[in-house]
Design a protein around this motif. Structure first.
Motif, PDB file in Angstrom:
ATOM      1  N   ALA A  35      -5.420   5.695  -5.518  1.00  0.00           N
ATOM      2  CA  ALA A  35      -6.513   5.906  -4.568  1.00  0.00           C
ATOM      3  C   ALA A  35      -7.874   5.946  -5.272  1.00  0.00           C
ATOM      4  O   ALA A  35      -7.940   6.291  -6.463  1.00  0.00           O
ATOM      5  CB  ALA A  35      -6.267   7.205  -3.817  1.00  0.00           C
ATOM      6  N   LYS A  70      -8.457   9.174  -1.017  1.00  0.00           N
ATOM      7  CA  LYS A  70      -7.570   8.883   0.100  1.00  0.00           C
ATOM      8  C   LYS A  70      -6.921   7.505  -0.031  1.00  0.00           C
ATOM      9  O   LYS A  70      -7.545   6.540  -0.476  1.00  0.00           O
ATOM     10  CB  LYS A  70      -8.344   8.957   1.426  1.00  0.00           C
ATOM     11  N   THR A  71      -5.646   7.475   0.409  1.00  0.00           N
ATOM     12  CA  THR A  71      -4.927   6.208   0.539  1.00  0.00           C
ATOM     13  C   THR A  71      -4.741   5.920   2.024  1.00  0.00           C
ATOM     14  O   THR A  71      -4.255   6.782   2.767  1.00  0.00           O
ATOM     15  CB  THR A  71      -3.554   6.282  -0.140  1.00  0.00           C
ATOM     16  N   THR A  72      -5.143   4.714   2.457  1.00  0.00           N
ATOM     17  CA  THR A  72      -4.988   4.334   3.864  1.00  0.00           C
ATOM     18  C   THR A  72      -4.004   3.175   3.957  1.00  0.00           C
ATOM     19  O   THR A  72      -4.209   2.112   3.343  1.00  0.00           O
ATOM     20  CB  THR A  72      -6.342   3.918   4.468  1.00  0.00           C
ATOM     21  N   GLY A 111      -1.970   0.737   6.666  1.00  0.00           N
ATOM     22  CA  GLY A 111      -2.052   0.296   8.056  1.00  0.00           C
ATOM     23  C   GLY A 111      -0.716   0.284   8.777  1.00  0.00           C
ATOM     24  O   GLY A 111       0.270   0.880   8.337  1.00  0.00           O
ATOM     25  N   ALA A 127      -3.882  -3.053   4.288  1.00  0.00           N
ATOM     26  CA  ALA A 127      -4.140  -3.455   5.672  1.00  0.00           C
ATOM     27  C   ALA A 127      -2.831  -3.701   6.422  1.00  0.00           C
ATOM     28  O   ALA A 127      -1.746  -3.808   5.838  1.00  0.00           O
ATOM     29  CB  ALA A 127      -5.012  -4.707   5.702  1.00  0.00           C
ATOM     30  N   THR A 183       1.407   8.218  -4.067  1.00  0.00           N
ATOM     31  CA  THR A 183      -0.042   8.013  -3.930  1.00  0.00           C
ATOM     32  C   THR A 183      -0.708   8.806  -5.047  1.00  0.00           C
ATOM     33  O   THR A 183      -0.628  10.033  -5.081  1.00  0.00           O
ATOM     34  CB  THR A 183      -0.560   8.497  -2.563  1.00  0.00           C
ATOM     35  N   ASP A 194      -7.638  -3.006  -2.842  1.00  0.00           N
ATOM     36  CA  ASP A 194      -7.254  -3.144  -1.434  1.00  0.00           C
ATOM     37  C   ASP A 194      -6.401  -4.386  -1.229  1.00  0.00           C
ATOM     38  O   ASP A 194      -6.565  -5.408  -1.916  1.00  0.00           O
ATOM     39  CB  ASP A 194      -8.499  -3.235  -0.548  1.00  0.00           C
ATOM     40  N   THR A 200      -6.797   0.785   0.205  1.00  0.00           N
ATOM     41  CA  THR A 200      -6.388   0.517   1.589  1.00  0.00           C
ATOM     42  C   THR A 200      -5.403  -0.636   1.613  1.00  0.00           C
ATOM     43  O   THR A 200      -5.651  -1.697   1.011  1.00  0.00           O
ATOM     44  CB  THR A 200      -7.609   0.173   2.460  1.00  0.00           C
ATOM     45  N   GLU A 246      -2.984   8.334   4.859  1.00  0.00           N
ATOM     46  CA  GLU A 246      -2.742   8.059   6.265  1.00  0.00           C
ATOM     47  C   GLU A 246      -1.872   6.814   6.347  1.00  0.00           C
ATOM     48  O   GLU A 246      -2.221   5.765   5.794  1.00  0.00           O
ATOM     49  CB  GLU A 246      -4.056   7.844   7.018  1.00  0.00           C
TER      50      GLU A 246
END
Length: 457
Positions: free
Chosen positions: A412, A395-397, A399, A417, A385, A431, A415, A372
Motif C-alpha cells: 500500500a 490503504k489498499t483498495t 475492486g 481495479a 496487505t 495500481d 488500487t 477495502e
C-alpha cells in the motif's frame, strides 16, 4: 417522598492483595461498586452518596459524570457510623428517608431498598433495618429482640456472649433512617472491643428517643454476599452469570452447556441465538436473531446481524458482521473489521480496519489491514496487505470481482481495479487497471539434470 442512598465503600480491601481499590475490581466488566450505585438509582433515589477511602481519586475518575452522584472521603477507618457521618455535608437539609448500604454487596436487590423505605414509612418508625437468618452466623452482628419481638439491639461477634453468638438472626448492614439521623449519629460512641463507632448503636439511640425500629427479612441469603477476597469475587460473579444466563434463555437464547458461557450485562441477544460451549461475550456486543457463535469464540463490542455466523475459536473486537456473513474457525476480526452480507472470512485470516464487500471471500491464512475489498472478490491463501511503511499506515483498495492469487503481497497504497487478476506469488506496488493481469515475480528457470550432477560431485 424521594429517598437518598449512602453507600459505604471506604474499606481497604487488603485481602484482595491488589493495588486496585477493592470497589473498582471488575465484576462482569463493571466495577464492583458500580452495581451498588446502579441499584441505588434504580430504587428511585434522588441522591446517591458514596463514602470512599483507599484510592479515592481513582474511584471518582471512573464514575465522573454520573448525575446526582457524590463522593465523600473517610480519611481514617473509625467504623461504620463514622463513615456515614462523612456524608452529612452532602445531605444536610435533605428531608427524605436515607438508605444505607454496603459498597461490597453487589447482589443487593432494588426491592430490598424500596422495601426498607416503605416499611419505615408504613410503620411510622424512625429507623428500619434488614435482617437475615443464617445457619452459620459467624462474623455478623446478632439481632437482639424483646419478648414482643421488637428489635432492642445488635451485638457484634467480638462483643457477644456465648448465648448471643448462638442467635442466627444477623444484621447484614442495610438500613433506612429518617431525617433526624445526623443528630443521632453524634451520640454514637466507641466504647466497644474494637474501639470503633458502630452504626447499630443507632438502634439504642432511636429507642431512647421513643422511636420505633422496623425491620424486614431477606429470604435470599445470596443477596448480601460480601466481597472481601478474590474467592468471594468469583463466587458473586457466578451468581451474576447464572442470573444473566437464565434471563437470556428465558427470552429464547439457546446455550449449550450454559455453565461454560461468560456474558456481561451490557450484551444484547435476540431470540434463537445459539451459543456453543466456552463462548465469551463482552462489552456492547449485540447478536441478531438466529446468530450462531461457535465454541470458544470471544466477542467484544461486536455486532452480528441476523443470520450471521461466528465459528469456533474466533476472536472479534469492535467488529461488524452483516447478515449471512461468517468468520472462522480461528479467524481474528480486529477493530473496524466489517463483513458485508454473505462475506466469508476463513481460518487464520486477520482483518483490521478492513471491509469485505458482499460475497467477498478470504478463505485462509491472510492479513487484510487498512483495506477495502469489493463484492465477490477472492483473496487467496497467504495474501498480505503491507499497510505500514514504518511511520504511516496506507490503504489498499480492491475492486469488484478481483482475484488475488495465493501468497501475494499488496504494498500500500495501491488500487486493484474491478475484474483484475493478480498472479500468485506477486509483490504488487503499482495500481492494476480494470481487467488486467498483474504478475510481479522472478521468471522461473529450469536447469535440466541438475539433481543428477549434484549427486555425482
Amino acid at each position: 417522598m424521594a429517598h437518598a442512598v449512602v453507600i459505604l465503600a471506604a474499606g481497604l480491601g487488603t485481602r484482595m492483595k491488589s493495588r486496585l481499590p477493592k470497589v473498582l475490581h471488575p465484576l462482569l466488566g463493571k466495577p464492583l461498586v458500580g452495581y451498588c450505585i446502579d441499584t441505588a438509582f434504580a430504587s428511585g433515589a434522588e441522591k446517591v452518596v458514596v463514602v470512599i477511602g483507599h484510592g479515592a481519586e481513582q474511584v471518582r475518575q471512573v464514575f465522573e459524570g454520573y448525575p446526582n452522584l457524590s463522593f465523600v472521603v473517610q480519611e481514617q477507618q473509625l467504623g461504620t457510623a463514622h463513615a456515614l457521618a462523612q456524608a452529612e455535608p452532602v445531605l444536610q437539609g435533605f428531608q427524605g428517608p436515607i438508605v444505607v448500604t454496603q459498597g461490597d454487596t453487589p447482589l443487593t436487590q432494588v426491592e430490598t431498598l424500596t422495601g426498607l423505605v416503605h416499611t419505615m414509612q408504613a410503620e411510622g418508625a424512625g429507623m428500619a433495618m434488614l435482617t437475615m437468618h443464617l445457619d452459620d452466623p459467624t462474623g455478623y452482628g446478632r439481632i437482639l429482640r424483646d419478648e414482643q419481638g421488637q428489635i432492642i439491639g445488635n451485638v457484634e461477634q467480638k462483643d457477644a456472649t456465648p448465648e448471643q453468638r448462638a442467635i442466627q438472626e444477623i444484621n447484614p448492614g442495610v438500613y433506612c433512617f429518617d431525617a433526624s439521623l445526623w443528630e443521632k449519629l453524634k451520640l454514637v460512641d466507641n466504647r466497644n472491643a474494637a474501639g470503633e463507632y458502630y452504626l447499630p448503636d443507632l438502634i439504642r439511640i432511636y429507642r431512647e428517643a421513643g422511636q420505633k425500629i422496623a425491620s424486614i427479612e431477606s429470604r435470599d441469603t445470596g443477596e448480601l454476599l460480601g466481597v472481601n477476597s478474590r474467592a468471594q469475587l468469583a463466587q458473586v460473579e457466578q451468581v451474576l452469570l447464572q442470573r444473566l444466563r437464565t434471563h437470556w434463555m428465558a427470552l429464547g437464547v439457546r446455550m449449550i452447556q450454559p455453565e461454560t458461557i461468560y456474558i456481561e450485562p451490557t450484551v444484547e441477544l435476540a431470540p434463537d441465538v445459539t451459543l456453543w460451549p466456552g463462548v465469551i461475550l463482552r462489552g456492547k456486543t449485540r447478536l441478531g436473531e438466529g446468530v450462531e457463535v461457535g465454541a470458544y469464540a470471544a466477542l467484544s463490542d461486536t455486532v452480528v446481524e441476523p443470520g450471521g455466523k461466528i465459528k469456533s475459536h474466533t476472536v472479534c473486537e469492535e467488529a461488524y458482521v452483516s447478515s449471512g456473513a461468517d468468520a472462522g474457525p480461528f479467524a481474528r476480526l480486529r477493530p473496524k473489521a466489517f463483513l458485508d452480507e454473505g462475506a466469508h472470512v476463513g481460518n487464520f485470516v486477520e482483518l483490521k480496519n478492513a471491509r469485505l464487500g458482499k460475497r467477498a471471500k478470504a478463505g485462509h491464512l491472510a492479513y487484510l489491514g487498512d483495506a477495502e475489498v469489493g463484492e465477490e472478490s477472492n483473496i487467496g491463501a497467504g495474501v498480505i496487505t503491507a499497510n505500514y511503511d514504518g511511520q504511516h499506515k496506507h490503504k489498499t483498495t480492491i475492486g469488484k470481482r478481483v482475484f488475488v492469487g495465493s501468497n501475494s503481497v499488496l504494498i500500500a497504497p495501491v488500487t486493484l481495479a474491478d475484474h483484475s487478476f493478480i498472479a500468485g506469488g506477486s509483490s504488487i506496488n503499482q495500481d492494476v487497471p480494470e481487467g488486467a493481469l498483474a504478475i510481479a515475480r522472478g521468471r522461473q528457470r529450469n536447469i535440466e539434470d541438475y539433481a543428477k550432477r549434484k549427486r555425482s560431485q
